[in-house]
Design a protein around this motif. Structure first.
Motif, PDB file in Angstrom:
ATOM      1  N   ARG A  44       0.828  -1.203   0.000  1.00 55.38           N
ATOM      2  CA  ARG A  44       0.000   0.000   0.000  1.00 55.38           C
ATOM      3  C   ARG A  44       0.865   1.255   0.000  1.00 55.38           C
ATOM      4  O   ARG A  44       0.606   2.206  -0.731  1.00 55.38           O
ATOM      5  CB  ARG A  44      -0.922   0.006   1.221  1.00 55.38           C
ATOM      6  CG  ARG A  44      -2.039  -1.016   1.153  1.00 55.38           C
ATOM      7  CD  ARG A  44      -2.797  -1.093   2.463  1.00 55.38           C
ATOM      8  NE  ARG A  44      -3.447   0.151   2.817  1.00 55.38           N
ATOM      9  CZ  ARG A  44      -4.682   0.489   2.441  1.00 55.38           C
ATOM     10  NH1 ARG A  44      -5.388  -0.342   1.721  1.00 55.38           N
ATOM     11  NH2 ARG A  44      -5.200   1.637   2.810  1.00 55.38           N
ATOM     12  N   ILE A  72      -7.590   5.749   6.082  1.00 50.81           N
ATOM     13  CA  ILE A  72      -7.663   4.433   5.441  1.00 50.81           C
ATOM     14  C   ILE A  72      -8.692   4.462   4.315  1.00 50.81           C
ATOM     15  O   ILE A  72      -8.458   3.902   3.235  1.00 50.81           O
ATOM     16  CB  ILE A  72      -7.973   3.344   6.486  1.00 50.81           C
ATOM     17  CG1 ILE A  72      -6.761   3.157   7.403  1.00 50.81           C
ATOM     18  CG2 ILE A  72      -8.351   2.030   5.807  1.00 50.81           C
ATOM     19  CD1 ILE A  72      -7.007   2.266   8.588  1.00 50.81           C
ATOM     20  N   ASP A  73      -9.839   5.128   4.538  1.00 53.00           N
ATOM     21  CA  ASP A  73     -10.852   5.252   3.483  1.00 53.00           C
ATOM     22  C   ASP A  73     -10.274   5.968   2.257  1.00 53.00           C
ATOM     23  O   ASP A  73     -10.491   5.533   1.124  1.00 53.00           O
ATOM     24  CB  ASP A  73     -12.073   6.028   3.988  1.00 53.00           C
ATOM     25  CG  ASP A  73     -12.908   5.238   4.972  1.00 53.00           C
ATOM     26  OD1 ASP A  73     -12.726   4.008   5.061  1.00 53.00           O
ATOM     27  OD2 ASP A  73     -13.732   5.859   5.668  1.00 53.00           O
ATOM     28  N   GLU A  75      -7.075   6.270   1.440  1.00 54.36           N
ATOM     29  CA  GLU A  75      -6.059   5.413   0.826  1.00 54.36           C
ATOM     30  C   GLU A  75      -6.708   4.332  -0.027  1.00 54.36           C
ATOM     31  O   GLU A  75      -6.259   4.068  -1.150  1.00 54.36           O
ATOM     32  CB  GLU A  75      -5.190   4.761   1.905  1.00 54.36           C
ATOM     33  CG  GLU A  75      -4.231   5.707   2.567  1.00 54.36           C
ATOM     34  CD  GLU A  75      -3.457   5.043   3.699  1.00 54.36           C
ATOM     35  OE1 GLU A  75      -3.678   3.838   3.961  1.00 54.36           O
ATOM     36  OE2 GLU A  75      -2.641   5.730   4.315  1.00 54.36           O
ATOM     37  N   ASN A  76      -7.749   3.694   0.500  1.00 58.46           N
ATOM     38  CA  ASN A  76      -8.426   2.645  -0.263  1.00 58.46           C
ATOM     39  C   ASN A  76      -8.990   3.185  -1.568  1.00 58.46           C
ATOM     40  O   ASN A  76      -8.880   2.550  -2.618  1.00 58.46           O
ATOM     41  CB  ASN A  76      -9.544   2.013   0.572  1.00 58.46           C
ATOM     42  CG  ASN A  76      -9.015   1.168   1.698  1.00 58.46           C
ATOM     43  OD1 ASN A  76      -7.866   0.730   1.691  1.00 58.46           O
ATOM     44  ND2 ASN A  76      -9.843   0.943   2.697  1.00 58.46           N
ATOM     45  N   ARG A  77      -9.595   4.371  -1.500  1.00 53.93           N
ATOM     46  CA  ARG A  77     -10.165   4.965  -2.709  1.00 53.93           C
ATOM     47  C   ARG A  77      -9.050   5.293  -3.699  1.00 53.93           C
ATOM     48  O   ARG A  77      -9.188   5.038  -4.891  1.00 53.93           O
ATOM     49  CB  ARG A  77     -10.949   6.222  -2.329  1.00 53.93           C
ATOM     50  CG  ARG A  77     -11.483   7.006  -3.474  1.00 53.93           C
ATOM     51  CD  ARG A  77     -12.940   6.923  -3.820  1.00 53.93           C
ATOM     52  NE  ARG A  77     -13.891   6.677  -2.789  1.00 53.93           N
ATOM     53  CZ  ARG A  77     -14.911   7.471  -2.505  1.00 53.93           C
ATOM     54  NH1 ARG A  77     -15.045   8.607  -3.155  1.00 53.93           N
ATOM     55  NH2 ARG A  77     -15.788   7.132  -1.608  1.00 53.93           N
ATOM     56  N   MET A  80      -7.710   2.093  -5.290  1.00 54.59           N
ATOM     57  CA  MET A  80      -8.676   1.568  -6.244  1.00 54.59           C
ATOM     58  C   MET A  80      -8.629   2.365  -7.550  1.00 54.59           C
ATOM     59  O   MET A  80      -8.621   1.787  -8.641  1.00 54.59           O
ATOM     60  CB  MET A  80     -10.082   1.616  -5.662  1.00 54.59           C
ATOM     61  CG  MET A  80     -11.138   1.060  -6.603  1.00 54.59           C
ATOM     62  SD  MET A  80     -12.802   1.510  -6.141  1.00 54.59           S
ATOM     63  CE  MET A  80     -12.749   3.291  -6.346  1.00 54.59           C
TER      64      MET A  80
END
Length: 134
Positions: A44, A72-73, A75-77, A80
């Motif tokens: 990541r 974290i939200d 980073e995830n977006r 993706m």
């Protein structure tokens, strides 16, 4: 250049998973879990370093200090978007702010959808009214 680095990360991760499946899951299972978590964190981090400008990475780090779940939200977006090819250049601090605002607005909409409203009738019977009849 970024595609080659991502492919290299994917190959390393696949080799690691194949190696772990070949080994037994006995007393060393906890250390394997820790290694897996660490490898995921490194993956990541590598992706984020590739897609974020230094100022945006600093802002994301400050957000992590205040509210880790929001970081974290985000980073995830971002990951993706990078994996689907929707990010063509490094993300600036301004673009990160826009993404943060969009996520915050989505969360507000979700909270409003799940809000419970209690309305009380006025002029109805009340326990205190019984005391006045004495």
């Amino acid at each position: 250049m970024a595609d080659a680095e991502l492919e290299e990360i994917r190959r390393a991760r696949l080799a690691q998973l194949q190696q772990q499946q070949g080994g037994s899951r006995g007393a060393g299972g906890e250390s394997q879990d820790e290694q897996r978590r660490q490898a995921e964190a490194e993956r990541r981090s590598a992706i984020l370093n590739q897609i974020l400008e230094p100022e945006a990475a600093d802002r994301l780090g400050r957000i992590r200090l205040v509210k880790e779940s929001r970081a974290i939200d985000v980073e995830n977006r971002l990951i993706m978007l990078a994996q689907t090819g929707q990010i063509r250049q490094k993300v600036t601090e301004e673009q990160l702010k826009e993404l943060l605002n969009a996520i915050a607005e989505n969360q507000r909409k979700d909270e409003e959808e799940h809000k419970i409203v209690i309305s009380r009738r006025k002029g109805g019977w009340d326990d205190d009214d019984d005391l006045l009849d004495l």
